[in-house]
Scaffold this active site. Structure first.
Site, mmCIF file in Angstrom:
data_model
loop_
_atom_site.group_PDB
_atom_site.id
_atom_site.type_symbol
_atom_site.label_atom_id
_atom_site.label_comp_id
_atom_site.label_asym_id
_atom_site.label_seq_id
_atom_site.Cartn_x
_atom_site.Cartn_y
_atom_site.Cartn_z
ATOM 1 N N GLY A 36 50.621 32.968 34.055
ATOM 2 C CA GLY A 36 49.494 32.313 33.374
ATOM 3 C C GLY A 36 49.289 32.845 31.974
ATOM 4 N N THR A 38 46.769 34.571 30.738
ATOM 5 C CA THR A 38 46.280 35.952 30.676
ATOM 6 C C THR A 38 47.436 36.922 30.962
ATOM 7 O OG1 THR A 38 44.226 35.068 31.607
ATOM 8 C CG2 THR A 38 44.384 37.452 31.400
ATOM 9 N N ASP A 88 47.819 40.142 37.927
ATOM 10 C CA ASP A 88 47.808 38.682 37.814
ATOM 11 C C ASP A 88 46.409 38.196 37.425
ATOM 12 O OD1 ASP A 88 48.628 36.053 37.883
ATOM 13 O OD2 ASP A 88 49.086 36.003 40.030
ATOM 14 N N GLY A 89 46.352 36.985 36.948
ATOM 15 C CA GLY A 89 45.090 36.340 36.604
ATOM 16 C C GLY A 89 44.511 35.624 37.806
ATOM 17 N N ASP A 91 41.908 31.852 38.779
ATOM 18 C CA ASP A 91 41.094 30.721 38.324
ATOM 19 C C ASP A 91 39.621 30.960 38.650
ATOM 20 O OD1 ASP A 91 43.277 29.081 37.336
ATOM 21 O OD2 ASP A 91 43.917 29.080 39.430
ATOM 22 N N LYS A 101 43.537 30.783 43.113
ATOM 23 C CA LYS A 101 44.649 30.870 42.175
ATOM 24 C C LYS A 101 45.546 29.647 42.344
ATOM 25 C CE LYS A 101 46.882 34.607 41.750
ATOM 26 N NZ LYS A 101 46.981 34.195 40.347
ATOM 27 N N GLU A 110 53.191 33.969 43.774
ATOM 28 C CA GLU A 110 52.158 34.965 43.466
ATOM 29 C C GLU A 110 51.704 35.658 44.748
ATOM 30 O OE1 GLU A 110 50.276 32.880 39.477
ATOM 31 O OE2 GLU A 110 49.346 32.476 41.393
ATOM 32 N N LYS A 128 35.732 33.443 34.632
ATOM 33 C CA LYS A 128 36.342 33.303 35.964
ATOM 34 C C LYS A 128 35.506 33.912 37.087
ATOM 35 C CE LYS A 128 40.121 31.622 34.018
ATOM 36 N NZ LYS A 128 41.389 32.262 34.050
#
Ligand code: 5RP
Length: 230
Positions: A36, A38, A88-89, A91, A101, A110, A128
């Site tokens: 993603g 980020t 990891d980022g 949503d 996510k 992921e 988020k």
């Protein structure tokens, strides 16, 4: 007098948390890397310490390409038994570290890389953080022949699923599958919800990350990086 400018844009907040995540990277080891915009900031930051790590296990073709372009060795997930950390980022992330996510369609890989890691460090801007999951359309990776069946099952629980498109065609994931984005759901018990949807025939992965929740969230705010520990 000099003042440090306060980061304001979402992009600046992503850069801030991407750089802050470096403190969680265990030197001399392989790090799990998500997907993603980020995470792209994190990968750029990771390149500055690439001599101090063995490499990365990546959760998508896109992240693999970026890592390799920056000279960071990428290992297959099957080559490692465990990882100290996965970065990891998300949503959405709630007050318990449960996440939604898959906005980048990489949710299956992921979840696999997250499962290898002892610690999930979520990096996100403050937009988020939510009181409860379900505002963001829930990504669900499905075997294409099951899409309509799964759509009907979501409708029966009050949800509305639509097949994600790209360039006028159903989006095809890195795994050759499709994505349903589901709105109108009430996810009051993320652990139970994830378990239930996961056992529907044709569902590859549901984008609720409750069994693989975040251990830490580095949240980019107008006042700097806030660390939430779960
Ligand atoms: C990709 C993901 C991403 O982590 C999520 O969509 C957040 O992305 P971004 O950092 O671009 O806001 O789950 O599948």
């Amino acid at each position: 007098m000099t003042t440090t400018p306060t980061p304001q844009t979402q992009d600046e907040l992503k850069t801030l948390v991407g750089q802050a995540a470096l403190q969680y990277v265990v030197r001399g080891e392989i790090v799990g890397v998500g997907t993603g915009s980020t995470v792209n900031k994190f990968i750029d930051a990771l390149a500055t310490i690439k001599g101090d790590i063995k490499g990365a296990v990546s959760s998508s073709v896109a992240s693999t390409e970026r890592l390799k372009a920056l000279g960071i060795p990428v290992f297959d997930a099957n080559e490692v038994e465990s990882l100290a950390v996965y970065i990891d980022g998300a949503d959405e992330i709630d007050g318990s570290g449960y996440m939604v996510k898959g906005g980048g369609a990489a949710l299956t890989r992921e979840k696999i890389v997250a499962a290898l890691a002892s610690r999930f460090v979520c990096i996100a801007d403050e937009s988020k953080l939510v009181p409860a999951l379900g505002g963001f359309p829930l990504p669900v990776e499905v075997i294409p022949m099951a899409a309509q069946h799964v759509t009907r099952r979501f409708a029966a629980m009050g949800g509305s699923a639509s097949l994600r498109q790209k360039d006028g065609q159903p989006l095809v994931t890195d795994n050759g599958q499709h994505i349903l984005d589901v709105t109108g759901l009430s996810i009051t018990d993320p652990l139970a919800f994830e378990s239930e949807i996961n056992q529907w025939p044709g569902v590859v992965t549901v984008g609720v990350f409750a069994h693989q929740k975040a251990s830490v969230c580095l949240l980019g705010t107008a006042h700097g990086v806030k660390t939430l520990a779960y």
